[in-house]
Design a protein around this motif. Sequence first.
Motif, PDB file in Angstrom:
ATOM      1  N   ASP A 167       0.858  -1.282  -0.175  1.00 38.27           N
ATOM      2  CA  ASP A 167      -0.034   0.024   0.030  1.00 38.27           C
ATOM      3  C   ASP A 167       0.864   1.206   0.202  1.00 38.27           C
ATOM      4  N   ALA A 170       2.075   4.842   0.865  1.00 42.38           N
ATOM      5  CA  ALA A 170       1.936   5.271   2.601  1.00 42.38           C
ATOM      6  C   ALA A 170      -0.123   6.533   2.985  1.00 42.38           C
ATOM      7  N   PRO A 171       0.311   6.575   4.310  1.00 44.77           N
ATOM      8  CA  PRO A 171      -1.393   6.148   4.299  1.00 44.77           C
ATOM      9  C   PRO A 171      -0.931   7.628   4.479  1.00 44.77           C
ATOM     10  N   VAL A 228      -3.571  10.730   6.577  1.00 43.10           N
ATOM     11  CA  VAL A 228      -4.309  10.510   7.700  1.00 43.10           C
ATOM     12  C   VAL A 228      -5.251  11.622   7.452  1.00 43.10           C
ATOM     13  N   ARG A 280      -8.448  15.065  10.919  1.00 44.18           N
ATOM     14  CA  ARG A 280      -9.907  14.909  12.307  1.00 44.18           C
ATOM     15  C   ARG A 280     -10.718  15.610  12.372  1.00 44.18           C
ATOM     16  N   SER A 292     -13.816  10.746  17.028  1.00 52.29           N
ATOM     17  CA  SER A 292     -13.863   9.984  15.440  1.00 52.29           C
ATOM     18  C   SER A 292     -14.439   8.561  15.944  1.00 52.29           C
TER      19      SER A 292
END
Lengths: 213, 168
Positions: free
Chosen positions: A77, A79-80, A82, A85, A92
């Motif tokens: 995958d 890199a995530p 994010v 918020r 959340s």
Amino acid sequence: MTIRHHLSDPLMMAYAAGELPEAFSLVVATHVSLCNECRAALAGFEAVGGAVLDASPAAGISDHCLQATLARLGQPDPAPVVTPRKRGTLPSPLQDYVGGDVDRVKWRSIGMGVRQAILPTGPGGSARLLHIPAGQSVPDHGHRGLELTLVLQGAFRDDCDRFGPGDVEIATEALDHTPVAEAGQDCICLAATDARLRFKNLIPRLAQPFFRI
Amino acid sequence: MLRVRDAQDKAAFSDLFRHFAPRIKAFLMKSGASATLAEECAQDVMATVWQKAGQFDPARASVATWVYTIARNRRIDALRRSRRPEPEALDWGPESEPDQADIYEVAQEHLRLGAALAALPDKQRALIERAYYGDLSHSEIAHETGLPLGTIKSRIRLALDRLRHQMS
């Protein structure tokens, strides 16, 4: 937000071990979202998990397993990213259960101005949001098991102390209490129990089967 | 692990597999899985390690801790079939270069923790292991672990304070 009442070490360890009932896990995940101190403690207890895993005696695993795993590896995958918020009253993890912020909660009245919404959690406990009008008390109740109450908005007081936003009250069987919402702002809490509440008063006790509290 | 993450190095992955897969299998069997299921899950966990390598951050957690969280989540899916709400993810930001001192500290903490666990009296160590194998309920877990978690907590606490400060 100044948080004065935190989660206990056994709760953090059980959450890090993945062994809390879902309702309690939801309280932990929500509190940790608000509290740096408990987020750091959680990382500590996860590190213990890493040490326990590393110290586990190696079970036999064939080279065939490695080949089979290598054969199924695809493209990793990216890199995530994010997600920022979600601003609002509910952190959340809780928004995931409600399907949005406070305005999306499907409240039901349980009398005396108090409203609740049961959240869908798995076996071993139940979780609900409570909305208590400013200045109003929640019926005097005891507990058969453990009850965790996390304040999301406003504050309440009981025989033990004052609980403001982010604070968690850990109530066991020994505690009979009458939480009262502070004047000024309605109080919204997330409460999780592993057993039914025990009301002292007859009317709430009669209402209990209908409201699943 | 970093060679797996940054270079998709399959030889490095094989080394990780040889270290962790047998331990994950043993860990899951202690949690009540059959040998067959534990072996399948160990392969799944290692495949996830490859798949999600981009999420590994050596300044936040040791490799063992990161692998542990993946194995734990796999166990929850496979054995407990329940959902586990996760805390809100934090955005550490692309500009936050991993601090070499932090990376070193994480590795040291892991060694210290492993040594401290090994040095506990058998009975106390067994209780901690049982908690992580899922063999104790939260009410059976002791308040005092006897493990040096203070340095880990304070280091992470500092990093979180810095992060909140940057965000505000």
